[in-house]
Enzyme design. Structure first.
Site, mmCIF file in Angstrom:
data_model
loop_
_atom_site.group_PDB
_atom_site.id
_atom_site.type_symbol
_atom_site.label_atom_id
_atom_site.label_comp_id
_atom_site.label_asym_id
_atom_site.label_seq_id
_atom_site.Cartn_x
_atom_site.Cartn_y
_atom_site.Cartn_z
ATOM 1 C CE1 TYR A 133 -1.013 -2.044 -3.893
ATOM 2 C CE2 TYR A 133 -0.033 -0.206 -5.094
ATOM 3 C CZ TYR A 133 -1.139 -0.876 -4.634
ATOM 4 O OH TYR A 133 -2.397 -0.391 -4.918
ATOM 5 C CG HIS B 171 -2.301 8.376 -0.466
ATOM 6 N ND1 HIS B 171 -2.944 7.425 0.275
ATOM 7 C CD2 HIS B 171 -1.674 7.719 -1.465
ATOM 8 C CE1 HIS B 171 -2.727 6.233 -0.274
ATOM 9 N NE2 HIS B 171 -1.958 6.383 -1.335
ATOM 10 N NE ARG C 151 2.771 9.777 -8.852
ATOM 11 C CZ ARG C 151 4.029 9.927 -9.309
ATOM 12 N NH1 ARG C 151 4.258 10.646 -10.393
ATOM 13 N NH2 ARG C 151 5.041 9.352 -8.690
HETATM 14 N N1 UFG Z 1 4.464 13.472 -2.192
HETATM 15 C C1 UFG Z 1 5.205 14.475 -1.622
HETATM 16 N N2 UFG Z 1 5.119 14.643 -0.267
HETATM 17 C C2 UFG Z 1 4.336 13.867 0.531
HETATM 18 C C3 UFG Z 1 3.584 12.844 -0.072
HETATM 19 C C4 UFG Z 1 3.666 12.664 -1.447
HETATM 20 O O1 UFG Z 1 5.931 15.209 -2.304
HETATM 21 O O2 UFG Z 1 4.328 14.063 1.751
HETATM 22 C C5 UFG Z 1 4.528 13.289 -3.649
HETATM 23 C C6 UFG Z 1 5.019 11.914 -4.042
HETATM 24 O O3 UFG Z 1 6.408 11.866 -4.067
HETATM 25 C C7 UFG Z 1 4.368 11.740 -5.410
HETATM 26 C C8 UFG Z 1 3.063 12.539 -5.301
HETATM 27 O O4 UFG Z 1 3.232 13.392 -4.174
HETATM 28 O O5 UFG Z 1 5.165 12.348 -6.375
HETATM 29 C C9 UFG Z 1 1.848 11.662 -5.074
HETATM 30 O O6 UFG Z 1 2.143 10.780 -3.996
HETATM 31 P P1 UFG Z 1 1.042 9.839 -3.335
HETATM 32 O O7 UFG Z 1 1.728 9.058 -2.265
HETATM 33 O O8 UFG Z 1 -0.156 10.627 -2.980
HETATM 34 O O9 UFG Z 1 0.625 8.885 -4.537
HETATM 35 P P2 UFG Z 1 1.525 7.940 -5.451
HETATM 36 O O10 UFG Z 1 1.499 8.547 -6.819
HETATM 37 O O11 UFG Z 1 2.837 7.643 -4.869
HETATM 38 O O12 UFG Z 1 0.732 6.581 -5.325
HETATM 39 C C10 UFG Z 1 -0.330 6.232 -6.136
HETATM 40 C C11 UFG Z 1 -1.209 5.245 -5.376
HETATM 41 C C12 UFG Z 1 -0.448 3.975 -5.089
HETATM 42 C C13 UFG Z 1 0.113 3.449 -6.390
HETATM 43 C C14 UFG Z 1 0.936 4.487 -7.070
HETATM 44 C C15 UFG Z 1 1.414 4.007 -8.403
HETATM 45 O O13 UFG Z 1 -1.630 5.802 -4.151
HETATM 46 O O14 UFG Z 1 -1.309 3.018 -4.529
HETATM 47 O O15 UFG Z 1 0.183 5.655 -7.295
HETATM 48 O O16 UFG Z 1 2.747 4.385 -8.577
HETATM 49 F F1 UFG Z 1 0.891 2.375 -6.147
#
Ligand code: UFG
Length: 323
Positions: A141, A187, A219
């Site tokens: 990605y 998310h 985040r």
């Molecule tokens: N998380 C949980 N439980 C869940 C879902 C998420 O603990 O059910 C945690 C994840 O592990 C992460 C945090 O919550 O630590 C945020 O997760 P998200 O999936 O909401 O977002 P990300 O930080 O993984 O993703 C975002 C963007 C992506 C991008 C990424 C960059 O949505 O498009 O940042 O690393 F690629």
């Protein structure tokens, strides 16, 4: 301006469309509806159902609507899926993007605002992350978003196609009419709110042994309206001669941990939110915080809805209305 928004039937695309229309710009949404929703396309925008790989239809749309600039948001964006099916990400995010650039050159459209991502940095070297930090994506990605960003540089030097690439951190929140609705949902904030609404039994916290104050990942959450405003500033700057640029988009500060987001959602919704502990999710960096100093300095971007409570409240209100 007359603006084409690819992916305008998606979550962020529909909010960008709303804000463009509100500011007096004209919008044509170009979306295949493979992930977007027809009803998410904002009233007042023209709509063309089409694939990014259909260069002829893209070119015809640009010419027919006399488009002056493109906001390119149509993409696949799931980190985990990208590791399993890289071909899909190369096809849609790189080939699809190049098809759009061909159409733009054919129709003589010279300005592009591109939805990029914090995933281009990979495991960050330091916090907060600056645009000049190393880009070493750890999944297809991020790799495909970076590949397209790099292509943009060469299209600028060869063809004068000017661009602003916006590297989003964690977009969240909703407007009165548009919010986040993915299937499957991955998310954090929508998942937490679904648990609060009783639409799923619990939230699984992916890892609580990270080197962060409470052990869960941190985040940088940015309200989708603040994010959308950055696109509008970028478009208007390009039209006034601003050079091609890359900007991070986050709120900076300390960020919020997964546990803090859950506590915030409990406060905002007044509901019980059952939580379970799970293993770490592959590819999750412990902390991702943006320095957005460059876009503040160069484009005068000013986020106005930085409080996590405000972001979560807006998402909750949208979800309640939708039901
Ligand atoms: N998380 C949980 N439980 C869940 C879902 C998420 O603990 O059910 C945690 C994840 O592990 C992460 C945090 O919550 O630590 C945020 O997760 P998200 O999936 O909401 O977002 P990300 O930080 O993984 O993703 C975002 C963007 C992506 C991008 C990424 C960059 O949505 O498009 O940042 O690393 F690629």
């Amino acid at each position: 301006m007359k603006v084409m928004v690819t992916g305008g039937a998606g979550y962020i695309g529909s909010v960008v469309t709303e804000e463009l229309l509100r500011g007096g710009d004209e919008v044509v949404v170009y979306d295949s509806l493979y992930k977007g929703h027809r009803e998410a396309v904002v009233e007042g925008a023209a709509f063309v159902k089409g694939d990014l790989l259909d260069t002829a239809l893209l070119r015809e749309t640009l010419a027919h609507h006399k488009v002056e600039a493109v906001v390119h948001m149509a993409a696949d964006s799931l980190v985990g899926e990208s590791v399993k099916v890289p071909a899909k990400y190369y096809r849609n995010n790189v080939l699809g993007g190049l098809s759009l650039l061909d159409a733009m050159l054919g129709a003589e459209v010279k300005y592009l605002v591109f939805s990029s991502t914090a995933a281009v940095y990979g495991e960050p070297a330091k916090q907060p992350i600056e645009e000049t930090d190393p880009t070493q994506p750890t999944n297809p990605y991020g790799e495909t978003k970076l590949a397209f960003e790099r292509a943009l540089r060469w299209y600028d030097s060869a063809h004068g196609l000017r661009f602003v690439s916006l590297r989003y951190f964690n977009a969240a929140g909703a407007t009165e009419r548009s919010g986040e609705r993915h299937d499957p949902e991955t998310h954090l904030i929508p998942i937490i709110l679904q648990a609060a609404a009783g639409q799923r039994p619990e939230v699984t916290v992916f890892g609580d042994d990270y080197p962060t104050p409470d052990g869960t990942c941190v985040r940088d959450y940015i309200h989708v309206v603040d994010l959308a405003q950055a696109h509008i500033l970028a478009l208007h700057a390009l039209a006034k001669g601003h050079p091609s640029s890359i900007y991070n988009l986050g709120c900076g500060g300390e960020g919020y941990s997964v546990k803090q987001v859950i506590d915030c959602a409990r406060r905002v919704t007044g509901r019980d939110i059952p939580v379970s502990k799970g293993p770490r999710r592959a590819g999750d960096p412990a902390v991702l915080i943006a320095s957005s100093a460059r876009i503040v300095r160069e484009l005068g971007w000013r986020p106005t809805q930085q409080k996590l409570d405000t972001i979560v409240e807006s998402a909750w209100r949208w979800m309640q209305r939708k039901r």
